[in-house]
Design an enzyme around this catalytic site. Structure first.
Site, PDB file in Angstrom:
ATOM      1  N   ASP A 325       0.942  -1.520   0.173  1.00 46.40           N
ATOM      2  CA  ASP A 325       0.285  -0.110  -0.160  1.00 46.40           C
ATOM      3  C   ASP A 325       0.965   1.280  -0.373  1.00 46.40           C
ATOM      4  O   ASP A 325       2.011   1.208   0.317  1.00 46.40           O
ATOM      5  CB  ASP A 325      -1.205  -0.266   1.242  1.00 46.40           C
ATOM      6  CG  ASP A 325       0.313  -0.007   2.421  1.00 46.40           C
ATOM      7  OD1 ASP A 325       1.409  -0.345   2.536  1.00 46.40           O
ATOM      8  OD2 ASP A 325      -0.879   0.370   3.984  1.00 46.40           O
ATOM      9  N   ASP A 327       1.568   4.998   2.240  1.00 44.43           N
ATOM     10  CA  ASP A 327       0.892   5.278   3.618  1.00 44.43           C
ATOM     11  C   ASP A 327       1.325   6.879   4.146  1.00 44.43           C
ATOM     12  O   ASP A 327       2.580   7.147   3.456  1.00 44.43           O
ATOM     13  CB  ASP A 327       1.850   4.846   4.735  1.00 44.43           C
ATOM     14  CG  ASP A 327       1.371   3.152   4.886  1.00 44.43           C
ATOM     15  OD1 ASP A 327       0.486   2.545   5.134  1.00 44.43           O
ATOM     16  OD2 ASP A 327       3.017   2.668   4.644  1.00 44.43           O
ATOM     17  N   ASP A 416      -3.164   4.444   2.812  1.00 41.31           N
ATOM     18  CA  ASP A 416      -3.798   4.779   4.245  1.00 41.31           C
ATOM     19  C   ASP A 416      -3.481   5.872   4.341  1.00 41.31           C
ATOM     20  O   ASP A 416      -2.271   6.589   4.346  1.00 41.31           O
ATOM     21  CB  ASP A 416      -2.378   3.817   5.276  1.00 41.31           C
ATOM     22  CG  ASP A 416      -3.026   2.516   4.754  1.00 41.31           C
ATOM     23  OD1 ASP A 416      -4.398   2.050   5.197  1.00 41.31           O
ATOM     24  OD2 ASP A 416      -2.415   1.440   5.518  1.00 41.31           O
TER      25      ASP A 416
HETATM   26  N1  CTP Z   1       1.019   1.186  11.661  1.00 38.19           N
HETATM   27  C1  CTP Z   1      -0.093   1.688  12.682  1.00 38.19           C
HETATM   28  N2  CTP Z   1      -0.891   1.216  13.184  1.00 38.19           N
HETATM   29  C2  CTP Z   1      -2.090   0.850  12.421  1.00 38.19           C
HETATM   30  C3  CTP Z   1      -1.254   0.491  10.543  1.00 38.19           C
HETATM   31  C4  CTP Z   1       0.089   0.630  11.219  1.00 38.19           C
HETATM   32  O1  CTP Z   1       0.948   1.850  13.242  1.00 38.19           O
HETATM   33  N3  CTP Z   1      -3.133   1.062  11.983  1.00 38.19           N
HETATM   34  C5  CTP Z   1       1.666   1.337  11.787  1.00 38.19           C
HETATM   35  C6  CTP Z   1       2.686   0.205  11.439  1.00 38.19           C
HETATM   36  O2  CTP Z   1       3.440   0.087  12.915  1.00 38.19           O
HETATM   37  C7  CTP Z   1       3.489   0.088   9.955  1.00 38.19           C
HETATM   38  C8  CTP Z   1       3.265   1.378   9.675  1.00 38.19           C
HETATM   39  O3  CTP Z   1       2.017   1.613  10.028  1.00 38.19           O
HETATM   40  O4  CTP Z   1       4.516  -0.958  10.609  1.00 38.19           O
HETATM   41  C9  CTP Z   1       3.261   0.664   8.321  1.00 38.19           C
HETATM   42  O5  CTP Z   1       2.498   0.082   7.602  1.00 38.19           O
HETATM   43  P1  CTP Z   1       1.848  -0.863   6.761  1.00 38.19           P
HETATM   44  O6  CTP Z   1       1.654   0.034   5.511  1.00 38.19           O
HETATM   45  O7  CTP Z   1       1.186  -2.178   7.201  1.00 38.19           O
HETATM   46  O8  CTP Z   1       3.705  -2.000   6.344  1.00 38.19           O
HETATM   47  P2  CTP Z   1       4.686  -1.005   5.562  1.00 38.19           P
HETATM   48  O9  CTP Z   1       6.140  -0.875   6.486  1.00 38.19           O
HETATM   49  O10 CTP Z   1       4.324   0.155   4.925  1.00 38.19           O
HETATM   50  O11 CTP Z   1       4.317  -2.146   4.167  1.00 38.19           O
HETATM   51  P3  CTP Z   1       4.698  -2.356   3.075  1.00 38.19           P
HETATM   52  O12 CTP Z   1       5.595  -1.807   2.671  1.00 38.19           O
HETATM   53  O13 CTP Z   1       4.183  -3.993   3.183  1.00 38.19           O
HETATM   54  O14 CTP Z   1       2.775  -1.644   2.833  1.00 38.19           O
HETATM   55 MN    MN Z   2       2.968   0.530   3.695  1.00 37.86          MN
HETATM   56 MN    MN Z   3      -0.452   0.780   5.876  1.00 46.79          MN
END
Ligand code: CTP
Ligand code: MN
Ligand code: MN
Length: 491
Positions: A325, A327, A416
């Protein structure tokens, strides 16, 4: 490790010593690692041999080996020059200062048998062993993983334990993977693992098998396991977690097509979107797509909040080139408490009208200023946030078509968005930049500093005060930790 990158300048604390580390029999990677480490500890380390060098450090070389090497160098070495075994440097690193050079460190030339100070196998074990912390937040973990064969295996096993709700074993393998990701050299023999933190016996068994046979029988069994395969498949659908997977597995489902076409199953709104955009969502988001989404997000937010500070967080901020995703953290220095909750709904509304909104779930803020940080390392935060699926048109992506060849002119992308009060932005940024690193920061704060850290605040339990921070650097400083850049947080 960025051995090709220029090292940042470090202050020289010990001016009487000038070190040179011999590459011969040590290798470039390990030499670069040791040089960097010694410099970080305040030692002066030269890249080239010169007559100012006072200490030569060698590994797996006898005194005669070094002498022979010295003779072909066009440098007049000082008579006081010390020729030392790497065990001396190891001890210095551990002490944080130069230790006395004694006979056991000195490499001597011994006529016919030039064995040097009969190296004790314990001492010549890789230095990282003695300097690697059990906390990921005290390690620099770049994306340059030298131990992928092992970490991939651990991650399969960890995931399988997660599917079986065995939290302890899940953590064991995740922590082990995280440690090996930070190791600046590949593990070639069991000796290389001596003293490394977080490597339980069952982890070492897997390493040993991979070293000997090139693969782990346990990993192979998991990959062929029906339950593992099904859970892997089911949880790849947005909105499907362990509970739903368990249910479907028990009902005898093994494929997504059977599940989708079943008339008796009820799906949540999230799962419906997950099935609808499945192909797009499982194909990872590229950096070019993430940048295009960033433009889209900025256009929309700035339309309602011109002074908004918008930062891409998550894996992309850690330097990854793909993600599941994208963020974003949004904050504004001027916005009032009344205005703040209205921005995301306005943005969603705008995208809806433009036909770009494929799915959204807006979660209202439950943030309270005086609430103490959560004790749980993976507690969710209390900021207002929105989980979305957006329609990203191919023409908005820099490098043209982004993978999709089915005539569709867009790709569904998971996004997100998090909105946080300006004075909390450093904590939110640190939290949302994520990875195992951030969980270990919280663990470190609790166990080593009697502090509580989460995505909102840092609280000092001894002094009973909240510690403010304007930047991530300040949070590290409050915790008494060396600052670690986002691209070194891929733990
Ligand atoms: N996070 C959070 N609260 C949430 C969702 C996520 O604090 N409800 C934080 C998590 O600690 C996470 C970070 O936001 O490490 C990013 O989340 P995510 O997108 O799930 O992981 P990524 O590290 O960005 O991995 P990817 O590249 O697969 O998206
Ligand atoms: Mn992410
Ligand atoms: Mn995320």
């Amino acid at each position: 490790m960025g051995t090709s990158m220029a090292s940042p300048p470090y202050d020289i604390k010990f001016r009487d010593l000038v070190l040179f580390i011999l590459e011969k029999k040590m290798g470039t990677t390990r030499r670069a690692f040791l040089m960097e480490l010694a410099r970080r500890k305040g030692f002066r380390v030269e890249n080239e041999l010169s007559d100012s060098v006072t200490h030569i450090v060698a590994e797996n070389n006898s005194g005669s080996d070094v002498l022979e090497w010295l003779q072909v160098q066009k440098v007049s070495a000082s008579p006081q020059l010390e020729v030392l075994d790497v065990s001396w440097l190891t001890e210095c690193m551990r002490a944080g200062e130069p230790v006395e050079t004694t006979g056991k460190h000195q490499l001597v030339v011994r006529g016919d048998d030039s064995a040097g100070p009969s190296p004790d196998p314990q001492k010549t074990a890789p230095l990282a062993v003695e300097t690697m912390s059990q906390y990921a937040c005290q390690r620099r973990t770049t994306l340059n993983n030298h131990n992928r064969v092992f970490t991939d295996a651990f991650e399969v096993l960890a995931e399988n334990y997660e599917f079986r709700e065995n939290e302890g074993s899940y953590l064991t393998f995740m922590r082990a993977a995280s440690v090996l990701k930070a190791l600046p050299f590949p593990i070639l023999s069991m000796k290389d693992t001596e003293g490394l933190p977080c490597l339980r016996d069952k982890v070492k068994c897997v390493i040993e098998e991979i070293i000997e046979d090139g693969e782990s029988s346990e990993v192979k069994a998991v990959l062929n396991d029906e339950r593992y395969q099904s859970f892997k498949l089911f949880t790849s659908v947005f909105g499907v977690g362990l509970k739903t997977s368990e249910k479907w597995f028990r009902m005898g489902f093994r494929t997504l097509s059977k599940i989708k076409s079943d008339q008796t199953l009820k799906f949540t709104r999230m799962q419906k979107a997950g099935f609808l955009y499945y192909e797009d969502l499982v194909s990872c988001v590229t950096r070019a797509e993430a940048e295009a989404v960033s433009v889209l997000v900025k256009e929309a937010i700035w339309a309602f909040l011109p002074d908004a500070v918008i930062t891409m967080t998550g894996g992309f901020r850690r330097g990854k080139n793909i993600g599941h995703d994208v963020d974003f953290l949004i904050t504004s220095p001027e916005i009032t408490e009344e205005e703040e909750p209205q921005i995301l709904p306005k943005v969603i509304n705008l995208w809806e009208r433009k036909g770009l909104l494929l799915y959204y779930d807006l979660v209202e803020s439950t943030f309270e200023k005086l609430k103490l940080p959560s004790r749980k390392v993976d507690a969710l935060d209390h900021f207002q946030k929105c989980f979305l699926i957006l329609k990203l048109h191919h023409q908005r992506v820099d490098c043209g078509k982004s993978g999709q060849q089915d005539g569709k002119s867009w790709k569904a992308i998971r996004v997100d968005l998090v909105m946080c009060p300006y004075e909390r932005r450093a904590f939110a940024l640190l939290g949302w930049t994520g990875s195992r690193f951030e969980r270990d920061l919280r663990r470190f704060a609790t166990h080593e500093r009697k502090m509580m850290l989460d995505n909102h605040a840092l609280y000092d339990k001894t002094k009973r005060i909240f510690l403010k921070a304007e930047s991530e650097e300040e949070i590290f400083a409050h915790l008494g930790l060396e600052y670690i850049d986002p691209w070194e947080r891929n733990a």
